[in-house]
Enzyme design. Structure first.
Site, PDB file in Angstrom:
ATOM      1  N   SER A  99      35.393  38.239  47.419  1.00  0.00           N
ATOM      2  CA  SER A  99      36.789  38.539  47.727  1.00  0.00           C
ATOM      3  C   SER A  99      37.107  38.184  49.181  1.00  0.00           C
ATOM      4  O   SER A  99      37.062  37.038  49.574  1.00  0.00           O
ATOM      5  CB  SER A  99      37.081  40.008  47.413  1.00  0.00           C
ATOM      6  OG  SER A  99      38.444  40.286  47.555  1.00  0.00           O
ATOM      7  N   ASP A 243      44.417  36.961  48.901  1.00  0.00           N
ATOM      8  CA  ASP A 243      43.081  37.201  49.435  1.00  0.00           C
ATOM      9  C   ASP A 243      42.141  36.091  48.958  1.00  0.00           C
ATOM     10  O   ASP A 243      42.561  35.142  48.295  1.00  0.00           O
ATOM     11  CB  ASP A 243      42.577  38.593  49.077  1.00  0.00           C
ATOM     12  CG  ASP A 243      42.338  38.797  47.588  1.00  0.00           C
ATOM     13  OD1 ASP A 243      42.820  37.991  46.781  1.00  0.00           O
ATOM     14  OD2 ASP A 243      41.659  39.785  47.232  1.00  0.00           O
ATOM     15  N   ASP A 245      39.748  35.613  46.732  1.00  0.00           N
ATOM     16  CA  ASP A 245      39.608  35.246  45.313  1.00  0.00           C
ATOM     17  C   ASP A 245      40.939  35.290  44.586  1.00  0.00           C
ATOM     18  O   ASP A 245      40.990  35.163  43.356  1.00  0.00           O
ATOM     19  CB  ASP A 245      38.573  36.125  44.610  1.00  0.00           C
ATOM     20  CG  ASP A 245      38.905  37.607  44.644  1.00  0.00           C
ATOM     21  OD1 ASP A 245      39.652  38.053  45.544  1.00  0.00           O
ATOM     22  OD2 ASP A 245      38.411  38.349  43.767  1.00  0.00           O
ATOM     23  N   ASP A 247      43.103  37.482  43.695  1.00  0.00           N
ATOM     24  CA  ASP A 247      43.532  38.471  42.704  1.00  0.00           C
ATOM     25  C   ASP A 247      44.504  39.480  43.311  1.00  0.00           C
ATOM     26  O   ASP A 247      45.077  40.292  42.596  1.00  0.00           O
ATOM     27  CB  ASP A 247      42.336  39.182  42.057  1.00  0.00           C
ATOM     28  CG  ASP A 247      41.489  39.983  43.035  1.00  0.00           C
ATOM     29  OD1 ASP A 247      41.658  39.822  44.260  1.00  0.00           O
ATOM     30  OD2 ASP A 247      40.637  40.761  42.566  1.00  0.00           O
TER      31      ASP A 247
END
Length: 454
Positions: A99, A243, A245, A247
């Site tokens: 992340s 962010d 990743d 999501d």
């Protein structure tokens, strides 16, 4: 390597420094343990742009395939793109990402078919136990015929699915600045936004897991400074930051001012309730703004309050049949997306809401941002339980004040509330406070901090 899995396996995922805490050998064991615990006969894997991600992902696939499981690799993807594949194909899945953590970190987010989360209470602890038992000897040999490893591109299908959930074809033209933070938003945004009435101003779309421009964590104000400046320079209608990743999404208005994730939760909740005939349950965690349950009720819905954390949100979504859920951390969950979190779908809702009327974003969200909030304030403490007990003692028995301990301690009065909860992984207490006006919030915040840091 000698691995300490207590430092590697967290409450919701696997996360640690590569190669110091884990490597491809360990990833292969996780692949074998994952299929044994889930009972899957086929899985899907994906990975982000970190230098270590392709190798770790392929090692996990090898471990799964060695136990007779067919693996579909979707390659570079956002975490919600992996959830899409898990939901659309009905497969258990594993996403390789850390992340917003720095470049030396990597991790695995795992799910069962339909993007159902694998967390500490839903299989992750059993996976950890198996890996620990295999570290010295390796995974036991399987009698099964080895599975296949094949590749499949899902970006177009993922994008079409999202655009089918939010109609943007008739909105007025909008100019939007998107800061991908050198993360996976740079991979997904061009395809998702293609053909829409949007003028896209891209920032840091180059995939680079070393994050050369800033950390890919838009909740830290330092990481959206560039976006705020660019929105003002471009005269854009809004800015969106993802962010690492992709999501989570964070929004700034036409002035470059941050929009509270609680206000986005309320806005999307109102839209989802309208889509469902003014009926439905909406989940919010206990540190979202008072605005969220108010807007949900005003639009005919039923708000349900949960603990902080995606496993609690997703579990409550499944139990209650909720249509939507939101968190202060800019995670947004949709029934129409297998109860999984997708920042991209939330972003599309914001664009549709803004483009469906003539006003500015700041004017639009004002109706959803009704109170003064402190944001999350972390304090390092030696004795989390002792400090929480001191706060409880200070407020217990005071007139017109209620206490609850659903998650840490929440203290509520007529005109304000605050929550203090311990970090699961660090010696921190996290404070969130809100009041009907700024001076009251400041007073309440400072009183609580004095006790926490006393």
């Amino acid at each position: 390597m000698t691995a300490d899995l207590s430092q590697l396996v967290k409450a919701y995922d696997v996360r640690g420094v590569v190669p110091d805490q884990w490597d491809e050998t360990l990833a292969e064991l996780f692949g074998a343990a994952f299929v044994q615990v889930t009972g899957a006969d086929a899985i899907v894997t994906g990975h982000d742009m970190r230098p270590s991600s392709p190798g770790l992902s392929r090692a996990f696939a090898r471990g799964a395939a060695a136990r007779g499981v067919d693996v579909t690799e979707i390659g570079l993807c956002s975490t919600d793109q992996l959830y899409y594949a898990s939901g659309a194909f009905g497969l258990a899945g594993a996403m390789f990402t850390a992340s917003h953590n720095p470049a030396q970190y990597n991790g695995i987010k795992m799910c069962r078919p339909g993007a159902a989360p694998v967390g500490q209470d839903t299989g992750l602890s059993e996976i950890r136990e198996l890996v620990e038992s295999w570290i010295d000897s390796g995974a036991p040999t399987s009698d099964a015929t080895p599975g296949t490893i094949t590749q499949r591109d899902t970006l177009e299908d993922y994008s079409a699915h999202l655009r089918g959930l939010v109609d943007l074809t008739s909105i007025r033209p909008l100019k939007v600045v998107v800061d991908a933070g050198n993360g996976m938003g740079g991979h997904t945004v061009p395809t998702v936004f293609a053909g829409l009435p949007l003028t896209l101003v891209p920032m840091y779309f180059e995939l680079d897991g070393t994050f050369p421009n800033h950390e890919a964590n838009p909740l830290d104000p330092a990481n959206i400074v560039d976006l705020q400046k660019r929105v003002r320079e471009e005269g854009a209608d809004l800015g969106i930051a993802f962010d690492g990743d992709a999501d989570r999404c964070f929004v700034v208005d036409e002035r470059g001012e941050p929009v509270s994730p609680s206000a986005i939760t309320a806005l999307v909740a109102a839209r989802e309730l309208a889509r469902n005939g003014g009926k439905g349950t909406v989940i919010h965690n206990l540190i979202t703004s008072w605005s969220v349950p108010e807007v949900v009720r005003e639009n005919g819905g039923t708000p349900v309050r949960t603990r902080v954390g995606h496993s609690f949100i997703k579990a409550e979504m499944a139990t209650s049949g909720a249509i939507f859920g939101g968190e202060h951390s800019a995670h947004y969950y949709f029934k129409d997306f297998w109860n999984a979190d997708t920042g991209m779908l939330a972003a599309l809702h914001v664009l549709a809401a803004l483009g469906g009327q003539e006003g500015t974003l700041s004017a639009l969200v004002a109706q959803y941002d009704r109170y003064a909030g402190s944001g999350e304030i972390n304090s390092t403490v030696d004795d989390q339980a002792g400090r929480l007990a001191a706060i409880k003692a200070a407020y217990e028995g005071r007139e017109d004040i209620t206490l609850d301990e659903l998650d840490g301690l929440t203290v509520t009065a007529t005109d304000w509330w605050f929550n203090v909860r311990p970090s699961n992984t660090e010696p921190l207490l996290r404070l969130n406070a809100e009041a009907r006006d700024e001076p009251t919030m400041v007073k309440v915040r400072d009183e609580a901090l004095a006790i926490i840091r006393g």
